[in-house]
Design a protein around this motif. Structure first.
Motif, mmCIF file in Angstrom:
data_model
loop_
_atom_site.group_PDB
_atom_site.id
_atom_site.type_symbol
_atom_site.label_atom_id
_atom_site.label_comp_id
_atom_site.label_asym_id
_atom_site.label_seq_id
_atom_site.Cartn_x
_atom_site.Cartn_y
_atom_site.Cartn_z
ATOM 1 N N LEU A 57 22.291 41.849 -135.198
ATOM 2 C CA LEU A 57 21.686 41.557 -133.899
ATOM 3 C C LEU A 57 20.460 42.443 -133.763
ATOM 4 N N TYR A 58 19.301 41.825 -133.607
ATOM 5 C CA TYR A 58 18.075 42.582 -133.372
ATOM 6 C C TYR A 58 18.065 42.975 -131.908
ATOM 7 N N ARG A 59 18.040 44.257 -131.621
ATOM 8 C CA ARG A 59 18.222 44.732 -130.242
ATOM 9 C C ARG A 59 17.076 44.388 -129.296
ATOM 10 N N GLU A 60 15.853 44.419 -129.775
ATOM 11 C CA GLU A 60 14.702 44.167 -128.905
ATOM 12 C C GLU A 60 14.511 42.670 -128.669
ATOM 13 N N ALA A 61 13.998 42.324 -127.511
ATOM 14 C CA ALA A 61 13.667 40.927 -127.219
ATOM 15 C C ALA A 61 12.468 40.516 -128.069
ATOM 16 N N ILE A 62 12.453 39.248 -128.479
ATOM 17 C CA ILE A 62 11.339 38.739 -129.285
ATOM 18 C C ILE A 62 10.594 37.659 -128.516
ATOM 19 N N ASP A 63 9.406 37.344 -128.989
ATOM 20 C CA ASP A 63 8.631 36.215 -128.501
ATOM 21 C C ASP A 63 9.291 34.960 -129.070
ATOM 22 N N PHE A 64 9.804 34.100 -128.224
ATOM 23 C CA PHE A 64 10.567 32.951 -128.692
ATOM 24 C C PHE A 64 9.712 31.841 -129.274
ATOM 25 N N ARG A 65 8.410 32.039 -129.326
ATOM 26 C CA ARG A 65 7.559 31.103 -130.052
ATOM 27 C C ARG A 65 7.661 31.333 -131.556
ATOM 28 N N LYS A 66 8.224 32.478 -131.952
ATOM 29 C CA LYS A 66 8.396 32.757 -133.384
ATOM 30 C C LYS A 66 9.387 31.769 -133.975
ATOM 31 N N ALA A 67 9.043 31.302 -135.153
ATOM 32 C CA ALA A 67 9.922 30.376 -135.864
ATOM 33 C C ALA A 67 10.339 31.026 -137.188
ATOM 34 N N ILE A 68 10.660 30.225 -138.169
ATOM 35 C CA ILE A 68 11.182 30.736 -139.436
ATOM 36 C C ILE A 68 10.247 31.757 -140.075
ATOM 37 N N ASP A 69 8.978 31.428 -140.197
ATOM 38 C CA ASP A 69 8.048 32.339 -140.873
ATOM 39 C C ASP A 69 7.941 33.679 -140.155
ATOM 40 N N GLY A 70 7.733 33.652 -138.851
ATOM 41 C CA GLY A 70 7.585 34.885 -138.090
ATOM 42 C C GLY A 70 8.852 35.725 -138.085
ATOM 43 N N LEU A 71 10.003 35.083 -137.982
ATOM 44 C CA LEU A 71 11.270 35.817 -137.952
ATOM 45 C C LEU A 71 11.625 36.388 -139.325
ATOM 46 N N SER A 72 11.353 35.635 -140.384
ATOM 47 C CA SER A 72 11.655 36.151 -141.720
ATOM 48 C C SER A 72 10.762 37.340 -142.065
ATOM 49 N N VAL A 73 9.511 37.311 -141.620
ATOM 50 C CA VAL A 73 8.613 38.454 -141.822
ATOM 51 C C VAL A 73 9.113 39.652 -141.010
ATOM 52 N N LEU A 74 9.569 39.428 -139.787
ATOM 53 C CA LEU A 74 10.113 40.509 -138.968
ATOM 54 C C LEU A 74 11.315 41.156 -139.659
ATOM 55 N N VAL A 75 12.209 40.338 -140.199
ATOM 56 C CA VAL A 75 13.388 40.851 -140.904
ATOM 57 C C VAL A 75 12.960 41.713 -142.091
ATOM 58 N N GLU A 76 12.023 41.200 -142.868
ATOM 59 C CA GLU A 76 11.615 41.894 -144.084
ATOM 60 C C GLU A 76 10.756 43.123 -143.817
ATOM 61 N N GLN A 77 9.736 42.987 -142.978
ATOM 62 C CA GLN A 77 8.774 44.071 -142.815
ATOM 63 C C GLN A 77 9.163 45.085 -141.746
ATOM 64 N N GLU A 78 9.642 44.636 -140.612
ATOM 65 C CA GLU A 78 9.973 45.575 -139.539
ATOM 66 C C GLU A 78 11.355 46.198 -139.719
ATOM 67 N N LEU A 79 12.313 45.380 -140.152
ATOM 68 C CA LEU A 79 13.670 45.885 -140.296
ATOM 69 C C LEU A 79 13.959 46.426 -141.692
#
Length: 118
Positions: free
Chosen positions: A12-34
């Motif tokens: 569970l990602y604790r922070e709220a995200i911009d819900f316009r993010k789709a697969i590409d944006g979320l997968s980059v968040l998982v890889e680069q930020e987390l």
């Protein structure tokens, strides 16, 4: 999730995200930020600011899967007051979270019965 899909962990990602993010944006968040592997046998779950929507991302064999749930009333329980960017829960606990169980307060969502969407 996809029938036959096995998942070992739920993040569970604790922070709220911009819900316009789709697969590409979320997968980059998982890889680069987390710093996690988006291709792992794991489910990555995100929420919006109001905690009435969640998105779940996972890799299945040859592509990403993304699904969303929106509550018509109430909010999803979400971890707070923690230092880590993610909270790891079991698949069973994730099912409880979807059903409205507050893993941190032991409280269910109210069941709603609608006759029409308009």
């Amino acid at each position: 999730m996809h029938p036959g899909c096995t998942l070992e962990q739920v993040y569970l990602y604790r922070e709220a995200i911009d819900f316009r993010k789709a697969i590409d944006g979320l997968s980059v968040l998982v890889e680069q930020e987390l710093g996690l592997n988006p291709f792992a046998i794991a489910l990555y779950v995100f929420t919006n600011r109001q905690h009435n929507k969640i998105k779940a991302l996972y890799w299945h064999r040859n592509g990403f899967c993304l699904w969303q749930k929106r509550l018509e009333a109430d909010k999803f329980a979400w971890p707070r007051d923690e230092q880590e960017a993610t909270r790891v829960i079991s698949l069973q606990e994730f099912g409880w979270l979807l059903e409205g169980f507050d893993l941190w307060r032991n409280k269910l969502h109210k069941t709603l019965d609608f006759a029409s969407v308009s």
